[in-house]
Design an enzyme around this catalytic site. Structure first.
Site, short mmCIF file in Angstrom:
data_model
loop_
_atom_site.label_atom_id
_atom_site.label_comp_id
_atom_site.label_asym_id
_atom_site.label_seq_id
_atom_site.Cartn_x
_atom_site.Cartn_y
_atom_site.Cartn_z
N ALA A 22 -5.00 35.04 41.53
CA ALA A 22 -5.07 36.24 40.70
C ALA A 22 -6.07 37.22 41.30
O ALA A 22 -7.10 36.82 41.86
CB ALA A 22 -5.49 35.88 39.28
N HIS A 152 -12.57 53.35 48.55
CA HIS A 152 -12.88 54.78 48.64
C HIS A 152 -14.37 55.05 48.74
O HIS A 152 -14.79 56.21 48.63
CB HIS A 152 -12.29 55.51 47.45
N SER A 290 -23.15 10.85 22.82
CA SER A 290 -24.05 9.83 23.38
C SER A 290 -24.03 8.66 22.41
O SER A 290 -23.81 8.86 21.20
CB SER A 290 -25.47 10.38 23.55
N PHE A 357 -27.90 15.60 33.60
CA PHE A 357 -29.06 16.38 33.16
C PHE A 357 -30.27 16.12 34.05
O PHE A 357 -30.51 14.98 34.45
CB PHE A 357 -29.42 16.01 31.72
N LYS A 392 -28.83 7.97 19.68
CA LYS A 392 -29.63 7.62 20.86
C LYS A 392 -30.77 6.71 20.43
O LYS A 392 -31.06 6.56 19.23
CB LYS A 392 -30.18 8.88 21.51
N GLY A 403 -29.29 16.38 20.72
CA GLY A 403 -28.63 17.06 21.84
C GLY A 403 -27.17 17.37 21.55
O GLY A 403 -26.66 18.42 21.94
N GLU A 407 -25.38 21.03 21.44
CA GLU A 407 -24.17 21.35 22.19
C GLU A 407 -23.09 21.91 21.27
O GLU A 407 -22.33 22.80 21.66
CB GLU A 407 -23.69 20.11 22.95
#
Length: 479
Positions: A22, A152, A290, A357, A392, A403, A407
């Protein structure tokens, strides 16, 4: 424009984006919304000095610029002064420039002198290689993401811009390499022309060469025109005359395999670009999650589920984006990679974006700031975000993963379709409670809403979720 015509264009252009074929051609109309003048506005003061009206000479603006130079003893200072007055170098890009810059387009051609395209691309974090002189074509900026061919010239070099009949007559001699370059791209890429009137002699020449060479086998291109509007104080005869001119111009473009999309307002162009971006991103899936523990499920069952999910995502033609979530990503990525190598289509980077991370940053504030930007950059590449589990280990205890919440917030900010898988529990279940009212009141089809609802039904084993997730992804990918 007819919905089916718009649907067909978006579908085909997004295919070209995925195939990396494209391209964009930007005319003066793309910059007018930022206060820049078009050619008529640029030349009006100079036309007035000649006793002419630039608006009435809109089909002969190149000749008008030449008349000004002729009338001033071949001195171009007046033209250069107008360029510097009307094209400020500190102007910020429009929303349309920003939308274009976020698309995976590597080639931009323009007859504009301004630097809005370059600024927008740099704002999107891309390395830009700008070419406004022939000698620049021989060099490539290392690791460039996009090249902008300014055929141009550039506003900061007004003495070198193409504007008069003399300039156009000498173009094949002075800038023939640009003609060859654009010819090659028009043959090998699918262009979307925006803000361009097709009154440029150079482009006419190039398109004619391609048409004569390839005849009925030329590549399909697209352009967007604003439909002729009836103006206050305008006679019916004048309105109908302009309609006829536009219809004839559209028919003429068909000779060059350029299909015209008509809009009633320039705002529709912005919505069209937004739709292209959304549709392109819908085939990229970000998976957030997680897990230190898996609720009532056995870890072996969850591992099998994640492995199969990774395979399904690739089978369905999605590109998978992952930040390597604890307890989730190993099995998920193993399935995805196995499927990628098994089907042997394309390269692994075409199907998978994995960025672990940067964990070992002593300064907590600096780490949080970096992680936010890291998450945003990763999630911005996707159109759908899937959320699972979300727990976690902290100080020896299993806690909800903040976390995953972060997100989700970023995904909502970036207008992704969020898909929490409630039966996996923890933060995912919490996010489902947030999402359910929004999904019910959204403009999504009833089929998609019902598919979402099935995602909240408890599952005795995680494998039971695979068909439900697949159904949602299939429906979203087609929307």
């Amino acid at each position: 424009m007819p919905i089916n015509e718009l649907d067909a264009f978006v579908r085909e252009y997004v295919k070209e984006l995925h195939n990396e074929t494209a391209a964009i051609f930007a005319g003066a109309g793309l910059s007018v919304g930022k206060g820049f003048v078009d050619w008529v506005g640029l030349l009006q003061p100079l036309a007035a000095e000649l006793g002419l009206d630039a608006a009435r000479e809109s089909d002969h603006l190149v000749a008008l610029a030449q008349h000004h130079v002729n009338d001033n003893g071949m001195n171009r200072a007046g033209l250069h002064k107008r360029l510097l007055e009307e094209f400020p170098t500190d102007a910020e890009p429009t929303v349309n420039h920003q939308l274009l810059a976020r698309l995976p387009v590597a080639v931009y051609w323009t007859t504009n002198y301004d630097r809005l395209i370059e600024r927008a691309l740099e704002g999107a974090g891309k390395i830009v290689d700008s070419k406004h002189r022939v000698d620049q074509l021989a060099f490539t900026k290392p690791r460039r993401d996009a090249v902008v061919f300014k055929m141009h010239g550039d506003v900061e070099h007004p003495a070198q811009v193409v504007l008069t009949k003399d300039d156009y007559e000498r173009y094949p001699i002075d800038r023939g390499a640009f003609i060859n370059g654009l010819t090659g791209d028009l043959v090998s890429k699918t262009f979307l022309f925006l803000g361009f009137s097709f009154k440029d002699p150079n482009l006419d020449y190039i398109l004619a060469r391609i048409r004569l060479t390839f005849q009925a086998n030329g590549r399909q291109h697209y352009c967007v025109f604003r439909r002729v509007q009836e103006q206050a104080g305008q006679s019916q005869a004048e309105y109908e005359y302009l309609q006829i001119k536009q219809r004839l111009a559209i028919n003429d473009l068909k000779r060059f395999n350029i299909k015209t999309l008509l809009v009633d307002s320039y705002d529709e162009i912005t919505e069209l670009l937004r739709r292209i971006e959304r549709t392109y991103r819908r085939k990229t899936l970000f998976i957030s999650g997680s897990a230190e523990e898996f609720g009532a499920w056995q870890k072996a069952d969850v591992s099998e589920f994640l492995n199969d999910l990774g395979k399904i995502v690739i089978q369905r033609g999605f590109r998978l984006v992952s930040g390597f979530g604890w307890g989730i990503s190993n099995d998920l990525l193993s399935g995805a990679i196995e499927q990628i190598y098994g089907q042997r289509v394309g390269h692994i980077q075409d199907h998978l974006i994995v960025r672990p991370f940067p964990r070992y940053i002593a300064d907590v504030g600096a780490r949080d700031a970096l992680w936010h930007e890291f998450r945003k950059d990763l999630i911005s590449q996707a159109g759908i975000a899937l959320f699972m589990f979300g727990n976690k280990l902290s100080d020896g205890k299993t806690v909800l993963a903040d976390g995953v919440r972060k997100e989700y917030a970023i995904a909502r900010e970036l207008d992704l379709v969020t898909v929490p898988v409630a039966p996996t529990g923890y933060v995912a279940e919490e996010l489902w409670q947030l999402d359910e009212p929004r999904v019910k009141s959204s403009a999504m089809s009833e089929e998609i809403k019902q598919s979402f609802a099935r995602l909240q039904v408890p599952a005795a084993k995680p494998q039971e979720l695979l068909s439900r997730i697949s159904e949602v992804l299939d429906l979203l990918g087609k929307e």
